[in-house]
Design an enzyme around this catalytic site. Sequence first.
Site, PDB file in Angstrom:
ATOM      1  N   GLY A  53       2.811  -1.132   4.280  1.00 25.48           N
ATOM      2  CA  GLY A  53       2.831   0.295   3.954  1.00 25.48           C
ATOM      3  C   GLY A  53       4.252   0.750   3.685  1.00 25.48           C
ATOM      4  N   GLY A  54       4.872   1.365   4.679  1.00 29.61           N
ATOM      5  CA  GLY A  54       6.204   1.960   4.542  1.00 29.61           C
ATOM      6  C   GLY A  54       7.209   1.068   3.820  1.00 29.61           C
ATOM      7  CG  ASN A  79      -1.713   1.217   1.419  1.00 24.95           C
ATOM      8  OD1 ASN A  79      -1.821   2.035   0.507  1.00 24.95           O
ATOM      9  ND2 ASN A  79      -2.303   1.379   2.596  1.00 24.95           N
ATOM     10  CD1 TRP A  80       3.305   0.923  -3.010  1.00 24.00           C
ATOM     11  CD2 TRP A  80       3.531   2.261  -4.801  1.00 24.00           C
ATOM     12  NE1 TRP A  80       3.987   0.222  -3.960  1.00 24.00           N
ATOM     13  CE2 TRP A  80       4.143   1.009  -5.073  1.00 24.00           C
ATOM     14  CE3 TRP A  80       3.550   3.240  -5.774  1.00 24.00           C
ATOM     15  CZ2 TRP A  80       4.775   0.742  -6.292  1.00 24.00           C
ATOM     16  CZ3 TRP A  80       4.171   2.974  -6.996  1.00 24.00           C
ATOM     17  CH2 TRP A  80       4.781   1.742  -7.238  1.00 24.00           C
ATOM     18  CG  HIS A 124      -5.772   1.922   5.177  1.00 20.41           C
ATOM     19  ND1 HIS A 124      -5.391   2.868   6.098  1.00 20.41           N
ATOM     20  CD2 HIS A 124      -4.719   1.083   5.030  1.00 20.41           C
ATOM     21  CE1 HIS A 124      -4.145   2.602   6.487  1.00 20.41           C
ATOM     22  NE2 HIS A 124      -3.717   1.526   5.850  1.00 20.41           N
ATOM     23  CD  GLU A 154      -3.057   5.598   6.655  1.00 22.25           C
ATOM     24  OE1 GLU A 154      -3.052   5.658   5.420  1.00 22.25           O
ATOM     25  OE2 GLU A 154      -2.117   5.107   7.317  1.00 22.25           O
ATOM     26  N   GLY A 189       2.361   2.399  10.718  1.00 21.40           N
ATOM     27  CA  GLY A 189       3.294   3.508  10.550  1.00 21.40           C
ATOM     28  C   GLY A 189       3.980   3.935  11.842  1.00 21.40           C
ATOM     29  CB  SER A 247       5.224  -1.561  12.003  1.00 24.67           C
ATOM     30  OG  SER A 247       4.810  -0.225  12.191  1.00 24.67           O
TER      31      SER A 247
HETATM   32  P1  PGA Z   1       2.811   0.355   7.644  1.00 26.52           P
HETATM   33  O1  PGA Z   1       1.343   0.549   7.023  1.00 26.52           O
HETATM   34  O2  PGA Z   1       3.350  -0.935   7.103  1.00 26.52           O
HETATM   35  O3  PGA Z   1       3.582   1.552   7.203  1.00 26.52           O
HETATM   36  O4  PGA Z   1       2.628   0.299   9.134  1.00 26.52           O
HETATM   37  C1  PGA Z   1       0.491  -0.532   6.798  1.00 26.52           C
HETATM   38  C2  PGA Z   1      -0.792  -0.034   6.194  1.00 26.52           C
HETATM   39  O5  PGA Z   1      -1.231   1.065   6.548  1.00 26.52           O
HETATM   40  O6  PGA Z   1      -1.400  -0.718   5.346  1.00 26.52           O
END
Ligand code: PGA
Length: 252
Positions: A236-237, A9-10, A98, A100, A176, A215
């Site tokens: 994500g990251g 997930n960019w 998600h 967010e 994150g 993470s």
């Molecule tokens: P992260 O994000 O790996 O940066 O914690 C995961 C995500 O939000 O899908």
Amino acid sequence: MRKRVVAGNWKMNTNIEEGLLLVKEIDHLVKDLSQETGVIIAPPFTHLATISSLLKSENSRILLAAQNCADHQSGAYTGEVSPNTLAEIGCKYVIIGHSERREYYSETNDLLLRKIELVLKANMSPIYCIGERLEERESNRHFDVVSSQIKEVLYNLSEEELEKVIIAYEPVWAIGTGKTASSDQAEEMHEFIRGIVADKFPSCADNISILYGGSCKPSNAQELFARKNVDGGLIGGASLSAVDFVAIIKSF
Ligand code: PGA
């Protein structure tokens, strides 16, 4: 047999040029890996058409996901992106719900169900995200929260529709933050999720892929993916580095 999947997930990162470079690097690194693990990337909307053409011309095994979509097919919805258009440009998946989106754009379970239904109608698969916030875990409400996120949304689907869904368990406190759920915490929740799915869809529960997100990185992916109910990750990251992303894919 359920499918192993690693999805990147960019979020709102990279410009188109950087995105194309990243895809080329990932594609190169995954070419010789076993085909057992599905590899998905979810770049920003603006990159999808260009990246889709590149993947096609390279005959790549990487599948494309969008990070969100509208809860309508078409019409007067300024600024929204139709699930049909996403399918048309080659997306096979859409990330739905998600944390967010739930948190910053107030997306509710009702809205997410409408989006999932449209994604399925457009012949794509939703990657449905669920997970508790820190205060919910600390007050021991994490199982209730996750259970309602499943019941209020996925329980409204038919068995045939549910078979196309991927679930991503992402504890909000781990996204994150560098703070990963321990493999015990992840396994405990994934087993619980599979059980809730089984209560309504006994014949599908064993086959549904449940990804862990939050993470997840090369240093912890192996331990997480080794657990019985963890079928891969939503990254994500670490998905913004081809080397790290591919190291995660290799962690099975
Ligand atoms: P992260 O994000 O790996 O940066 O914690 C995961 C995500 O939000 O899908």
